[in-house]
Design a protein around this motif. Structure first.
Motif, PDB file in Angstrom:
ATOM      1  N   LEU B  59     -45.291 -49.437  20.188  1.00  0.00           N
ATOM      2  CA  LEU B  59     -46.066 -48.564  19.300  1.00  0.00           C
ATOM      3  C   LEU B  59     -46.268 -49.217  17.941  1.00  0.00           C
ATOM      4  O   LEU B  59     -47.382 -49.606  17.608  1.00  0.00           O
ATOM      5  CB  LEU B  59     -45.421 -47.182  19.165  1.00  0.00           C
ATOM      6  CG  LEU B  59     -46.318 -46.083  18.605  1.00  0.00           C
ATOM      7  CD1 LEU B  59     -47.525 -45.809  19.506  1.00  0.00           C
ATOM      8  CD2 LEU B  59     -45.550 -44.789  18.392  1.00  0.00           C
ATOM      9  N   ARG B  60     -45.234 -49.307  17.131  1.00  0.00           N
ATOM     10  CA  ARG B  60     -45.252 -50.070  15.863  1.00  0.00           C
ATOM     11  C   ARG B  60     -43.824 -50.577  15.659  1.00  0.00           C
ATOM     12  O   ARG B  60     -42.877 -49.934  16.108  1.00  0.00           O
ATOM     13  CB  ARG B  60     -45.604 -49.165  14.663  1.00  0.00           C
ATOM     14  CG  ARG B  60     -46.987 -48.575  14.641  1.00  0.00           C
ATOM     15  CD  ARG B  60     -47.144 -47.659  13.420  1.00  0.00           C
ATOM     16  NE  ARG B  60     -46.118 -46.648  13.354  1.00  0.00           N
ATOM     17  CZ  ARG B  60     -46.143 -45.485  14.009  1.00  0.00           C
ATOM     18  NH1 ARG B  60     -47.156 -45.193  14.795  1.00  0.00           N
ATOM     19  NH2 ARG B  60     -45.152 -44.625  13.888  1.00  0.00           N
ATOM     20  N   MET B  64     -39.892 -46.581  17.040  1.00  0.00           N
ATOM     21  CA  MET B  64     -38.999 -45.902  17.988  1.00  0.00           C
ATOM     22  C   MET B  64     -37.576 -45.803  17.424  1.00  0.00           C
ATOM     23  O   MET B  64     -36.934 -44.757  17.509  1.00  0.00           O
ATOM     24  CB  MET B  64     -38.944 -46.668  19.314  1.00  0.00           C
ATOM     25  CG  MET B  64     -40.270 -46.784  19.986  1.00  0.00           C
ATOM     26  SD  MET B  64     -40.922 -45.146  20.390  1.00  0.00           S
ATOM     27  CE  MET B  64     -42.476 -45.621  21.094  1.00  0.00           C
ATOM     28  N   LYS B  67     -36.526 -42.999  15.172  1.00  0.00           N
ATOM     29  CA  LYS B  67     -36.290 -41.670  15.764  1.00  0.00           C
ATOM     30  C   LYS B  67     -34.980 -41.628  16.551  1.00  0.00           C
ATOM     31  O   LYS B  67     -34.716 -40.667  17.273  1.00  0.00           O
ATOM     32  CB  LYS B  67     -37.445 -41.282  16.710  1.00  0.00           C
ATOM     33  CG  LYS B  67     -38.839 -41.480  16.152  1.00  0.00           C
ATOM     34  CD  LYS B  67     -39.124 -40.586  14.969  1.00  0.00           C
ATOM     35  CE  LYS B  67     -40.474 -40.937  14.349  1.00  0.00           C
ATOM     36  NZ  LYS B  67     -40.640 -40.382  13.007  1.00  0.00           N
ATOM     37  N   GLU B  96     -40.429 -46.842   8.373  1.00  0.00           N
ATOM     38  CA  GLU B  96     -40.819 -45.840   9.377  1.00  0.00           C
ATOM     39  C   GLU B  96     -40.036 -44.531   9.195  1.00  0.00           C
ATOM     40  O   GLU B  96     -40.563 -43.454   9.420  1.00  0.00           O
ATOM     41  CB  GLU B  96     -40.622 -46.389  10.794  1.00  0.00           C
ATOM     42  CG  GLU B  96     -41.708 -47.368  11.244  1.00  0.00           C
ATOM     43  CD  GLU B  96     -43.028 -46.683  11.604  1.00  0.00           C
ATOM     44  OE1 GLU B  96     -43.034 -45.461  11.837  1.00  0.00           O
ATOM     45  OE2 GLU B  96     -44.069 -47.380  11.637  1.00  0.00           O
ATOM     46  N   ALA B 103     -45.539 -49.975   4.231  1.00  0.00           N
ATOM     47  CA  ALA B 103     -45.449 -50.311   5.648  1.00  0.00           C
ATOM     48  C   ALA B 103     -45.547 -51.824   5.785  1.00  0.00           C
ATOM     49  O   ALA B 103     -46.006 -52.512   4.868  1.00  0.00           O
ATOM     50  CB  ALA B 103     -46.573 -49.637   6.421  1.00  0.00           C
ATOM     51  N   ILE B 105     -47.245 -54.745   8.011  1.00  0.00           N
ATOM     52  CA  ILE B 105     -48.297 -54.965   8.999  1.00  0.00           C
ATOM     53  C   ILE B 105     -48.308 -56.440   9.426  1.00  0.00           C
ATOM     54  O   ILE B 105     -47.526 -57.243   8.907  1.00  0.00           O
ATOM     55  CB  ILE B 105     -49.685 -54.501   8.477  1.00  0.00           C
ATOM     56  CG1 ILE B 105     -50.049 -55.217   7.171  1.00  0.00           C
ATOM     57  CG2 ILE B 105     -49.668 -52.997   8.256  1.00  0.00           C
ATOM     58  CD1 ILE B 105     -51.441 -54.879   6.661  1.00  0.00           C
ATOM     59  N   ARG B 106     -49.193 -56.769  10.373  1.00  0.00           N
ATOM     60  CA  ARG B 106     -49.253 -58.149  10.897  1.00  0.00           C
ATOM     61  C   ARG B 106     -49.394 -59.165   9.777  1.00  0.00           C
ATOM     62  O   ARG B 106     -50.122 -58.938   8.810  1.00  0.00           O
ATOM     63  CB  ARG B 106     -50.461 -58.307  11.837  1.00  0.00           C
ATOM     64  CG  ARG B 106     -50.322 -57.689  13.206  1.00  0.00           C
ATOM     65  CD  ARG B 106     -49.356 -58.388  14.118  1.00  0.00           C
ATOM     66  NE  ARG B 106     -49.777 -59.715  14.539  1.00  0.00           N
ATOM     67  CZ  ARG B 106     -50.519 -59.954  15.601  1.00  0.00           C
ATOM     68  NH1 ARG B 106     -50.961 -58.977  16.351  1.00  0.00           N
ATOM     69  NH2 ARG B 106     -50.845 -61.192  15.941  1.00  0.00           N
TER      70      ARG B 106
END
Lengths: 79, 226
Positions: B59-60, B64, B67, B96, B103, B105-106
């Motif tokens: 997902l990112r 996961m 959570k 997250e 955030a 990112i790539r």
């Protein structure tokens, strides 16, 4: 019912994969394509018997809690 | 009083062992290794969320893991004003969770970066007290998504509150770029407002031992212990 959620990086954020795809298409002689951006599609099933409001609320909740990071991404429910 | 610490392991963490050795060797205190499904965390001075590819980066990166069951305890630990350090994937997990702004990112050039990089301190906090002004630290990076992004409003907030802990800089190797991954303002690490939570992309736990190329990573733990 099958739900499709389109997740993509917000417009102001550089999406380097799209840039590389564009360069590759150009090198193949396909020079008409520009501003390419790559996103992701999430498909999922929801029961048919839930109301339209409940469906919207459930999808919204899933996107906000996990599927989408709203600092960098936006989403659109395709159906 | 001895310094107690813990390292959380997620499926796909691959720097947890390095982080455990880093803490054991430098703090000389008790170090716990906690599995992500645990629901309690011992009272420790520092928790490390290690690097790796938790949950396969599905997902990112970090989505996961943020959570996982143990995260409620990690948030409580941070809210108790105790130290929390997220390294690489750990930094991604902290953003997250929402404990840190922005955030990751790539990388701008779409390349996985596994090499030495150079960083220096931007604003002083308890994680970088032992580092001198303008001192350049050589610390390895190993990431695909290390390009720090936040909006202008958040960036101003980070600057005004002095939450930027580290920035990438030019080093002694001619092939080292000033901003290796395209991060906004070359940000390599940020803290929360209270400055007890730090996230950084470079790996200090890969730069502390005699067999490492650099021992500059020691300065983070030395700062916390001092």
């Amino acid at each position: 019912m099958r739900i499709k959620i389109l997740v993509r990086l917000k417009g102001q954020i550089l999406e380097p994969q799209g840039k590389v795809i564009e360069q590759s298409l150009n090198s193949l002689g396909l020079t008409e394509f520009s501003n390419i951006r790559q996103g992701k599609l999430i498909e999922l099933d929801l029961p048919d018997n839930i109301s339209k409001e409940e469906k919207a609320q459930k999808i919204d909740s899933a996107c906000k809690k996990l599927l989408v990071n709203d600092i960098i991404e936006e989403y659109e429910v395709l159906g | 009083m001895s310094f107690k610490s813990a390292v959380i392991t997620f499926p796909g963490s691959n720097c947890d062992r390095d982080a455990l050795c880093y803490l054991k060797d430098l703090t000389k205190g008790k170090v716990h290794n906690i599995w992500h499904e645990e629901t309690s965390l011992p009272k420790v001075d520092l928790v490390i969320l290690p690097g790796g590819f938790s949950f396969g980066d599905y997902l990112r990166s970090g989505a996961m893991a943020s959570k996982s069951k143990i995260i409620d305890e990690v948030v409580k630990h941070a809210n108790d004003n105790r130290y929390l350090l997220g390294i690489c994937n750990g930094f991604q997990i902290l953003t997250e969770i929402g404990l840190l702004k922005g955030a990751l990112i790539r990388n701008k050039k779409l390349k996985f970066l596994g090499k030495n990089c150079f960083i220096k301190r931007k604003f002083k906090n308890n994680f970088n007290l032992s580092i001198k002004d303008n001192q350049t630290l050589q610390i390895p990076v190993a990431h695909n998504e290390g390009n720090f992004y936040c909006d202008t409003e958040t960036l101003n907030l980070l600057k005004n509150n002095e939450q930027i802990a580290f920035e990438y800089c030019k080093g002694e190797f001619s092939d080292t770029e000033e901003n290796i991954n395209g991060s906004i303002e070359a940000i390599a690490g940020i803290t929360n407002k209270k400055k007890n939570v730090l996230g950084m992309m470079p790996h200090p736990e890969r730069a502390y031992s005699d067999f490492h190329q650099s021992q500059d990573g020691r300065l983070i733990i030395e700062s916390l212990i001092s």
